[in-house]
Motif scaffolding. Structure first.
Motif, PDB file in Angstrom:
ATOM      1  N   HIS A  86       0.828  -1.211   0.000  1.00 47.16           N
ATOM      2  CA  HIS A  86       0.000   0.000   0.000  1.00 47.16           C
ATOM      3  C   HIS A  86       0.858   1.256   0.000  1.00 47.16           C
ATOM      4  O   HIS A  86       0.514   2.254  -0.643  1.00 47.16           O
ATOM      5  CB  HIS A  86      -0.956   0.003   1.195  1.00 47.16           C
ATOM      6  N   SER A  87       1.966   1.232   0.716  1.00 46.45           N
ATOM      7  CA  SER A  87       2.824   2.417   0.766  1.00 46.45           C
ATOM      8  C   SER A  87       3.430   2.721  -0.609  1.00 46.45           C
ATOM      9  O   SER A  87       3.540   3.891  -0.992  1.00 46.45           O
ATOM     10  CB  SER A  87       3.923   2.252   1.815  1.00 46.45           C
ATOM     11  N   VAL A  88       3.801   1.693  -1.361  1.00 41.17           N
ATOM     12  CA  VAL A  88       4.338   1.908  -2.708  1.00 41.17           C
ATOM     13  C   VAL A  88       3.258   2.487  -3.612  1.00 41.17           C
ATOM     14  O   VAL A  88       3.528   3.374  -4.433  1.00 41.17           O
ATOM     15  CB  VAL A  88       4.928   0.604  -3.287  1.00 41.17           C
ATOM     16  N   VAL A  89       2.021   2.036  -3.455  1.00 43.50           N
ATOM     17  CA  VAL A  89       0.909   2.566  -4.251  1.00 43.50           C
ATOM     18  C   VAL A  89       0.730   4.057  -3.970  1.00 43.50           C
ATOM     19  O   VAL A  89       0.630   4.870  -4.897  1.00 43.50           O
ATOM     20  CB  VAL A  89      -0.412   1.804  -3.975  1.00 43.50           C
ATOM     21  N   ILE A  90       0.699   4.437  -2.713  1.00 37.97           N
ATOM     22  CA  ILE A  90       0.482   5.837  -2.334  1.00 37.97           C
ATOM     23  C   ILE A  90       1.624   6.721  -2.830  1.00 37.97           C
ATOM     24  O   ILE A  90       1.392   7.771  -3.445  1.00 37.97           O
ATOM     25  CB  ILE A  90       0.291   5.964  -0.800  1.00 37.97           C
ATOM     26  N   ILE A  91       2.848   6.296  -2.582  1.00 41.42           N
ATOM     27  CA  ILE A  91       4.009   7.075  -3.031  1.00 41.42           C
ATOM     28  C   ILE A  91       4.032   7.181  -4.553  1.00 41.42           C
ATOM     29  O   ILE A  91       4.270   8.265  -5.109  1.00 41.42           O
ATOM     30  CB  ILE A  91       5.315   6.452  -2.491  1.00 41.42           C
ATOM     31  N   SER A  92       3.758   6.083  -5.239  1.00 38.14           N
ATOM     32  CA  SER A  92       3.757   6.087  -6.705  1.00 38.14           C
ATOM     33  C   SER A  92       2.680   7.014  -7.246  1.00 38.14           C
ATOM     34  O   SER A  92       2.910   7.751  -8.216  1.00 38.14           O
ATOM     35  CB  SER A  92       3.546   4.669  -7.238  1.00 38.14           C
ATOM     36  N   PHE A  93       1.492   6.989  -6.639  1.00 36.07           N
ATOM     37  CA  PHE A  93       0.404   7.865  -7.076  1.00 36.07           C
ATOM     38  C   PHE A  93       0.801   9.332  -6.935  1.00 36.07           C
ATOM     39  O   PHE A  93       0.621  10.133  -7.862  1.00 36.07           O
ATOM     40  CB  PHE A  93      -0.880   7.577  -6.288  1.00 36.07           C
ATOM     41  N   LEU A  94       1.343   9.691  -5.770  1.00 37.26           N
ATOM     42  CA  LEU A  94       1.746  11.084  -5.544  1.00 37.26           C
ATOM     43  C   LEU A  94       2.845  11.516  -6.515  1.00 37.26           C
ATOM     44  O   LEU A  94       2.797  12.616  -7.084  1.00 37.26           O
ATOM     45  CB  LEU A  94       2.192  11.276  -4.097  1.00 37.26           C
ATOM     46  N   LEU A  95       3.825  10.650  -6.719  1.00 35.31           N
ATOM     47  CA  LEU A  95       4.888  10.956  -7.683  1.00 35.31           C
ATOM     48  C   LEU A  95       4.328  11.094  -9.093  1.00 35.31           C
ATOM     49  O   LEU A  95       4.751  11.970  -9.859  1.00 35.31           O
ATOM     50  CB  LEU A  95       5.970   9.875  -7.647  1.00 35.31           C
ATOM     51  N   THR A 133       5.871  -3.447 -14.091  1.00 32.57           N
ATOM     52  CA  THR A 133       6.011  -4.661 -14.903  1.00 32.57           C
ATOM     53  C   THR A 133       7.385  -5.280 -14.686  1.00 32.57           C
ATOM     54  O   THR A 133       7.502  -6.490 -14.479  1.00 32.57           O
ATOM     55  CB  THR A 133       5.798  -4.353 -16.394  1.00 32.57           C
ATOM     56  N   ALA A 134       8.427  -4.442 -14.709  1.00 34.14           N
ATOM     57  CA  ALA A 134       9.790  -4.945 -14.505  1.00 34.14           C
ATOM     58  C   ALA A 134       9.953  -5.558 -13.118  1.00 34.14           C
ATOM     59  O   ALA A 134      10.674  -6.538 -12.944  1.00 34.14           O
ATOM     60  CB  ALA A 134      10.800  -3.821 -14.709  1.00 34.14           C
ATOM     61  N   LYS A 135       9.266  -4.992 -12.133  1.00 38.57           N
ATOM     62  CA  LYS A 135       9.329  -5.514 -10.762  1.00 38.57           C
ATOM     63  C   LYS A 135       8.384  -6.706 -10.561  1.00 38.57           C
ATOM     64  O   LYS A 135       8.350  -7.295  -9.487  1.00 38.57           O
ATOM     65  CB  LYS A 135       8.980  -4.404  -9.769  1.00 38.57           C
ATOM     66  N   LYS A 136       7.623  -7.028 -11.581  1.00 38.09           N
ATOM     67  CA  LYS A 136       6.682  -8.160 -11.575  1.00 38.09           C
ATOM     68  C   LYS A 136       5.575  -7.991 -10.542  1.00 38.09           C
ATOM     69  O   LYS A 136       5.149  -8.943  -9.907  1.00 38.09           O
ATOM     70  CB  LYS A 136       7.420  -9.478 -11.376  1.00 38.09           C
ATOM     71  N   TYR A 137       5.093  -6.757 -10.405  1.00 40.55           N
ATOM     72  CA  TYR A 137       3.914  -6.500  -9.580  1.00 40.55           C
ATOM     73  C   TYR A 137       2.676  -6.800 -10.413  1.00 40.55           C
ATOM     74  O   TYR A 137       2.511  -6.244 -11.500  1.00 40.55           O
ATOM     75  CB  TYR A 137       3.852  -5.041  -9.123  1.00 40.55           C
ATOM     76  N   ILE A 138       1.823  -7.655  -9.913  1.00 37.89           N
ATOM     77  CA  ILE A 138       0.632  -8.041 -10.665  1.00 37.89           C
ATOM     78  C   ILE A 138      -0.245  -6.834 -10.992  1.00 37.89           C
ATOM     79  O   ILE A 138      -0.930  -6.794 -12.009  1.00 37.89           O
ATOM     80  CB  ILE A 138      -0.164  -9.145  -9.933  1.00 37.89           C
ATOM     81  N   GLU A 139      -0.171  -5.801 -10.156  1.00 32.02           N
ATOM     82  CA  GLU A 139      -0.986  -4.602 -10.360  1.00 32.02           C
ATOM     83  C   GLU A 139      -0.599  -3.829 -11.618  1.00 32.02           C
ATOM     84  O   GLU A 139      -1.361  -2.969 -12.069  1.00 32.02           O
ATOM     85  CB  GLU A 139      -0.890  -3.684  -9.134  1.00 32.02           C
TER      86      GLU A 139
END
Length: 187
Positions: A86-95, A133-139
């Protein structure tokens, strides 16, 4: 519709098919595919997308290396899919929002891009989709479904019908990639 666009579409379809199947060859084919579209987007005055394709070359190389490293350490030859925190999602969204605004300002001030902020938003989202995709996150596949639908509409409205169809096919293939990757997800 030019023969160059037909070539770019064909190679892009091959690359996404290989990636959705989890095959490493998707990365080098993707390098060729995004290089061809960098040329097309420049000709179409979509400068954010032109820059994005150049960034994609770097991200394709990064993804290829990441997948190669994982495959070397795992002789089962399966891809290991992860769920994003969840923290990666939030940080990625803000960035993504910050980068979109910055790119949009640059495009609106220094280019004749007809849709600088939309171009910037799609560019920014696509960068994060490639990293995921490179990190292989299903999202990553949810991102690709979203952005491909938007690109499909954009290219249709701009009269680039073959590329619009390509992004429609990318959307379908993203659903396939999501389904295929769910089989390999690490909980």
């Amino acid at each position: 519709m030019s023969s160059f666009e037909i070539l770019a579409v064909t190679i892009n379809l091959l690359g996404i098919c290989l990636t959705a199947r989890g095959l490493w060859l998707g990365w080098p084919v993707g390098i060729v595919a995004v290089s061809l579209y960098a040329i097309l987007f420049y000709q179409w005055h979509l400068y954010g997308d032109t820059v994005l394709q150049c960034i994609f070359v770097i991200l394709q190389i990064y993804g290829w290396i990441q997948w190669f490293k994982t495959r070397q350490s795992d002789l089962s030859n399966k891809i290991h899919i992860q769920k994003i925190s969840h923290s990666v999602v939030i940080i990625s969204f803000l960035l993504c929002v910050i980068i979109s605004i910055a790119i949009g300002l640059i495009l609106s001030w220094y280019t004749n891009d007809s849709i600088p902020y939309i171009d910037a938003m799609l560019t920014s989202i696509s960068i994060f989709g490639s990293i995921f995709t490179a990190k292989k996150y299903i999202e990553c596949w949810y991102i690709w479904i979203f952005v491909d639908i938007l690109y499909m509409v954009l290219f249709f409205l701009k009269g680039f019908y073959l590329t619009s169809i390509l992004y429609g096919l990318f959307t379908i293939m993203s659903f396939y990639g999501l389904s295929h990757w769910k089989k390999y997800r690490i909980n």
